[in-house]
Design a protein around this motif. Structure first.
Motif, PDB file in Angstrom:
ATOM      1  N   LEU A   1       0.806  -1.267   0.263  1.00 54.58           N
ATOM      2  CA  LEU A   1       0.051  -0.137  -0.014  1.00 54.58           C
ATOM      3  C   LEU A   1       0.775   1.248   0.187  1.00 54.58           C
ATOM      4  O   LEU A   1       0.389   2.186  -0.806  1.00 54.58           O
ATOM      5  CB  LEU A   1      -0.813  -0.431   1.058  1.00 54.58           C
ATOM      6  CG  LEU A   1      -2.135  -1.511   1.132  1.00 54.58           C
ATOM      7  CD1 LEU A   1      -2.626  -1.520   2.240  1.00 54.58           C
ATOM      8  CD2 LEU A   1      -3.149  -0.387  -0.229  1.00 54.58           C
ATOM      9  N   ALA A   2       1.657   1.664   0.391  1.00 55.77           N
ATOM     10  CA  ALA A   2       2.703   3.301   0.908  1.00 55.77           C
ATOM     11  C   ALA A   2       3.751   2.694  -0.091  1.00 55.77           C
ATOM     12  O   ALA A   2       4.093   3.839  -0.346  1.00 55.77           O
ATOM     13  CB  ALA A   2       3.175   2.425   2.680  1.00 55.77           C
ATOM     14  N   SER A   3       3.864   1.394  -0.520  1.00 57.71           N
ATOM     15  CA  SER A   3       4.913   2.187  -1.954  1.00 57.71           C
ATOM     16  C   SER A   3       3.904   2.448  -3.286  1.00 57.71           C
ATOM     17  O   SER A   3       4.650   2.947  -3.814  1.00 57.71           O
ATOM     18  CB  SER A   3       5.395   1.138  -2.336  1.00 57.71           C
ATOM     19  OG  SER A   3       4.623  -0.473  -3.057  1.00 57.71           O
ATOM     20  N   ASN A   4       2.778   2.701  -2.581  1.00 56.64           N
ATOM     21  CA  ASN A   4       2.505   2.988  -3.672  1.00 56.64           C
ATOM     22  C   ASN A   4       1.470   4.473  -3.583  1.00 56.64           C
ATOM     23  O   ASN A   4       0.925   4.336  -4.453  1.00 56.64           O
ATOM     24  CB  ASN A   4       0.702   1.629  -4.170  1.00 56.64           C
ATOM     25  CG  ASN A   4       0.966   0.544  -5.523  1.00 56.64           C
ATOM     26  OD1 ASN A   4       0.943   1.765  -6.824  1.00 56.64           O
ATOM     27  ND2 ASN A   4       1.492   0.068  -5.509  1.00 56.64           N
ATOM     28  N   GLY A   5       2.006   5.065  -2.929  1.00 58.45           N
ATOM     29  CA  GLY A   5       1.507   6.305  -2.311  1.00 58.45           C
ATOM     30  C   GLY A   5       0.231   6.385  -1.036  1.00 58.45           C
ATOM     31  O   GLY A   5       0.462   7.830  -0.881  1.00 58.45           O
ATOM     32  N   TYR A   6      -0.232   5.769  -1.056  1.00 59.66           N
ATOM     33  CA  TYR A   6      -1.353   5.413   0.300  1.00 59.66           C
ATOM     34  C   TYR A   6      -0.790   5.293   1.555  1.00 59.66           C
ATOM     35  O   TYR A   6      -0.186   4.084   1.988  1.00 59.66           O
ATOM     36  CB  TYR A   6      -2.211   4.644  -0.395  1.00 59.66           C
ATOM     37  CG  TYR A   6      -3.074   4.458  -1.807  1.00 59.66           C
ATOM     38  CD1 TYR A   6      -4.254   5.127  -1.435  1.00 59.66           C
ATOM     39  CD2 TYR A   6      -2.368   3.803  -2.568  1.00 59.66           C
ATOM     40  CE1 TYR A   6      -4.296   5.559  -3.254  1.00 59.66           C
ATOM     41  CE2 TYR A   6      -2.322   3.929  -4.153  1.00 59.66           C
ATOM     42  CZ  TYR A   6      -3.763   4.871  -4.007  1.00 59.66           C
ATOM     43  OH  TYR A   6      -4.103   5.390  -5.434  1.00 59.66           O
ATOM     44  N   ARG A   7      -0.715   5.691   2.193  1.00 62.31           N
ATOM     45  CA  ARG A   7      -0.589   6.159   4.257  1.00 62.31           C
ATOM     46  C   ARG A   7      -1.325   5.254   4.555  1.00 62.31           C
ATOM     47  O   ARG A   7      -2.425   5.184   4.375  1.00 62.31           O
ATOM     48  CB  ARG A   7      -0.485   7.766   4.304  1.00 62.31           C
ATOM     49  CG  ARG A   7       0.243   7.444   5.365  1.00 62.31           C
ATOM     50  CD  ARG A   7       0.635   8.809   6.976  1.00 62.31           C
ATOM     51  NE  ARG A   7       0.991   8.278   7.714  1.00 62.31           N
ATOM     52  CZ  ARG A   7       0.930   9.208   9.041  1.00 62.31           C
ATOM     53  NH1 ARG A   7       0.432  10.852   8.848  1.00 62.31           N
ATOM     54  NH2 ARG A   7       2.172   9.479   9.883  1.00 62.31           N
ATOM     55  N   THR A   8      -0.018   4.128   5.286  1.00 60.27           N
ATOM     56  CA  THR A   8      -0.750   2.966   5.698  1.00 60.27           C
ATOM     57  C   THR A   8       0.100   3.392   7.341  1.00 60.27           C
ATOM     58  O   THR A   8       1.520   2.940   7.592  1.00 60.27           O
ATOM     59  CB  THR A   8      -0.708   1.889   4.999  1.00 60.27           C
ATOM     60  OG1 THR A   8      -0.841   2.238   4.237  1.00 60.27           O
ATOM     61  CG2 THR A   8      -1.154   0.621   5.765  1.00 60.27           C
ATOM     62  N   ILE A   9      -1.162   3.031   8.596  1.00 58.02           N
ATOM     63  CA  ILE A   9      -0.308   2.469   9.745  1.00 58.02           C
ATOM     64  C   ILE A   9      -1.031   1.393  10.406  1.00 58.02           C
ATOM     65  O   ILE A   9      -2.145   0.599  10.315  1.00 58.02           O
ATOM     66  CB  ILE A   9      -0.581   3.322  10.987  1.00 58.02           C
ATOM     67  CG1 ILE A   9      -0.712   4.955   9.889  1.00 58.02           C
ATOM     68  CG2 ILE A   9      -0.317   3.218  12.306  1.00 58.02           C
ATOM     69  CD1 ILE A   9       1.518   5.606  10.473  1.00 58.02           C
ATOM     70  N   LEU A  10       0.058   0.312  10.576  1.00 55.94           N
ATOM     71  CA  LEU A  10      -0.097  -1.226  11.686  1.00 55.94           C
ATOM     72  C   LEU A  10      -0.177  -0.084  13.309  1.00 55.94           C
ATOM     73  O   LEU A  10       0.294   0.021  13.993  1.00 55.94           O
ATOM     74  CB  LEU A  10       0.726  -1.429  11.454  1.00 55.94           C
ATOM     75  CG  LEU A  10       1.120  -2.145  10.231  1.00 55.94           C
ATOM     76  CD1 LEU A  10       2.425  -3.325   9.853  1.00 55.94           C
ATOM     77  CD2 LEU A  10       0.069  -3.304   9.070  1.00 55.94           C
ATOM     78  N   PHE A  11      -1.668  -0.911  13.380  1.00 60.23           N
ATOM     79  CA  PHE A  11      -1.307  -0.237  15.079  1.00 60.23           C
ATOM     80  C   PHE A  11      -1.505  -1.936  15.249  1.00 60.23           C
ATOM     81  O   PHE A  11      -1.938  -3.173  15.156  1.00 60.23           O
ATOM     82  CB  PHE A  11      -3.049   0.515  15.207  1.00 60.23           C
ATOM     83  CG  PHE A  11      -3.144   1.803  14.741  1.00 60.23           C
ATOM     84  CD1 PHE A  11      -2.392   2.784  15.670  1.00 60.23           C
ATOM     85  CD2 PHE A  11      -3.383   2.378  13.363  1.00 60.23           C
ATOM     86  CE1 PHE A  11      -3.083   3.479  15.018  1.00 60.23           C
ATOM     87  CE2 PHE A  11      -3.450   3.169  12.685  1.00 60.23           C
ATOM     88  CZ  PHE A  11      -3.168   4.549  13.787  1.00 60.23           C
ATOM     89  N   LEU A  12      -1.032  -1.843  16.472  1.00 58.27           N
ATOM     90  CA  LEU A  12      -1.259  -3.540  17.455  1.00 58.27           C
ATOM     91  C   LEU A  12      -2.319  -3.655  18.529  1.00 58.27           C
ATOM     92  O   LEU A  12      -2.236  -5.184  17.933  1.00 58.27           O
ATOM     93  CB  LEU A  12       0.052  -3.274  18.558  1.00 58.27           C
ATOM     94  CG  LEU A  12       1.601  -4.103  17.978  1.00 58.27           C
ATOM     95  CD1 LEU A  12       2.143  -2.855  16.583  1.00 58.27           C
ATOM     96  CD2 LEU A  12       3.418  -3.655  18.254  1.00 58.27           C
ATOM     97  N   GLU A  13      -2.848  -2.956  18.407  1.00 64.99           N
ATOM     98  CA  GLU A  13      -4.475  -3.325  18.422  1.00 64.99           C
ATOM     99  C   GLU A  13      -5.468  -2.558  17.831  1.00 64.99           C
ATOM    100  O   GLU A  13      -5.086  -0.829  17.189  1.00 64.99           O
ATOM    101  CB  GLU A  13      -4.691  -2.905  19.525  1.00 64.99           C
ATOM    102  CG  GLU A  13      -3.641  -3.908  20.964  1.00 64.99           C
ATOM    103  CD  GLU A  13      -4.352  -3.572  22.562  1.00 64.99           C
ATOM    104  OE1 GLU A  13      -5.078  -2.265  22.857  1.00 64.99           O
ATOM    105  OE2 GLU A  13      -3.165  -3.995  23.572  1.00 64.99           O
TER     106      GLU A  13
END
Length: 455
Positions: A25-37
């Motif tokens: 996702l991010a490499s295509n320019g879509y900001r993505t966050i992984l939340f541990l919860e």
């Protein structure tokens, strides 16, 4: 796009797979966050411009009862989000069986939260950019320059927890349901040709199928077609989909086709200085990780093998081991703490013997090894302030990350396909901003550890 600008929310059944999906996702320019919860609305407000979120988990290492406990609160939270697609992210080699990491069990749980209109769950495991292909329902995976049928793959056919002895994903998955389901197939022939014809076939299969629909893909064109099908039906209420990071690659192709505005123009790349030193903790016994350890050792990394006795001793820290690692780091060296060098290492049998003596079940071994490595990593960081970490092994990565008390991850640099370098967010000032790469056992080039050091 949904009201809160979220295009996609996913849960990853292990941490390395979750960073793989984030990278797509991010490499295509879509900001993505992984939340541990699952994040609260207030937490989401702290990260402006998010378009996708993920929740990395450890369900791939759990039994069905443990999966119930982990997945229900996550699914409940994700299905409340206003987002067009909700994805249960599996490994691209579909690691699972009825007793450990059951993808069938995950689907059964998720169906309690899907919209009533969703009768069929799309299943897409192929990921051509990663060398993963599904053809007439059978799955293939590339290792180095050779593509293997899954049940003949040198690593996956011999996986210590979930050996893959069936390449037909329909047969493999149906063993994991309490009551076998109808699993249909849309093959590469049906996915080829004019899109309006492909869509008509897809809708017919969804209408006639009351269970799972597996979609093939052999190349990027098939993948792009699948992304369009999933996205369009997601906007009609068929939101839940299961599969590998191929889902993310497919969806970003469709979003880019539509011209949906991305939050970044640099394809997720951030200029960061080389670390000069890294700490690697490896619980993986794959031949690929073995080669990475050997390559790094030739480049000056110091390898320290963890003894099985240290792993099973949960009461005390291994002082000699930690002092050795800390001393080497203070002297400017990069260090690798590893449990085994490849699947033939005698330490594996010795560790299993000790686990058997202690009554530790095979499925619990990944959590114990990962948690121990995580505790030791935290001690080393506190003593040395080393800022770049690599965790090798799908289960290992999840439990290491939890022990480091991070609450979110974001990609800062692509290195090898599926294994980006990430920034870790933590309320602990010592851990906040730590740079960490999470690597599945079969992922990364032979010089991956060296690349991370020099990135």
């Amino acid at each position: 796009m949904s009201e809160n600008n979220l295009l996609l929310a996913f849960y990853g059944d292990d941490f390395t797979g979750s960073t793989d999906a984030m990278e797509a996702l991010a490499s295509n320019g879509y900001r993505t966050i992984l939340f541990l919860e699952p994040p609260s609305p207030e937490m989401l407000e702290n990260f402006k411009g998010i378009q996708c979120i993920g929740v990395p988990g450890t369900s791939r290492a759990k039994n069905p009862e443990e999966m119930e406990q982990e997945l229900r609160p996550v699914f409940e939270a994700l299905f409340k989000l206003r987002t067009n697609v909700i994805h249960y992210k599996t490994c691209s080699t579909f690691d699972s069986n009825p007793d450990v990491g059951s993808i069938g069990k995950a689907i059964e749980i998720a169906l309690d939260y899907t919209e009533e209109s969703q009768k069929t769950v799309p299943l897409f495991v192929a990921a051509p950019p990663l060398g993963r292909y599904t053809v007439f329902g059978n799955h293939f995976a590339k290792m180095y320059d050779t593509v293997y049928r899954l049940d003949r793959h040198p690593t996956m056919s011999k996986h210590p927890m979930t050996p893959m002895n069936e390449s037909d994903l329909r047969v493999h998955l149906n063993k994991q349901f309490q009551i076998p389901k109808q699993i249909g197939l849309m093959d590469v022939v049906e996915l080829s040709g004019a899109y309006h014809n492909v869509k008509e076939v897809y809708e017919q299969k969804l209408e006639s199928n009351d269970g799972i629909l597996l979609l093939d893909a052999l190349d990027d064109i098939h993948s792009q077609t699948v992304g369009r099908l999933i996205w369009e039906k997601g906007q009609e209420g068929l939101r839940f989909v299961v599969g590998s990071s191929g889902v993310e690659y497919a969806l970003t192709a469709e979003w880019n086709r539509q011209g949906l505005q991305a939050t970044r123009n640099n394809n997720g790349q951030t200029k960061i200085p080389a670390a000069n030193q890294v700490l690697v903790v490896a619980g993986s016994c794959s031949p690929i990780t073995k080669l990475q350890i050997e390559t790094a050792s030739e480049e000056g990394f110091v390898g320290i093998q963890v003894s099985p006795q240290d792993i099973i001793n949960k009461e005390e820290l291994p002082k000699n081991l930690l002092e050795k690692a800390i001393k080497h780091i203070q002297n400017g060296k990069s260090v690798i703490l590893y449990t085994a060098q490849g699947p033939e290492d005698p330490a594996i049998d010795e560790t299993r013997r000790l686990f058997d003596e202690m009554g530790i079940e095979k499925r619990e071994s990944g959590e114990l090894i990962g948690s121990q490595l995580g505790k030791w990593t935290l001690e080393i960081i506190k003593a040395t302030n080393i800022r770049r970490i690599i965790a090798a092994g799908g289960d290992t990565s999840g439990f290491v990350t939890k022990e480091l008390k991070l609450f979110a991850l974001e990609m800062i640099l692509q290195v090898d396909p599926g294994v980006p370098l990430c920034c870790g967010y933590s309320s602990d000032p010592i851990m906040n901003g730590i740079e960490i790469a999470l690597k599945g056992g079969q992922m990364g080039s032979p010089d991956f550890f060296v690349k991370i050091k020099e990135a």
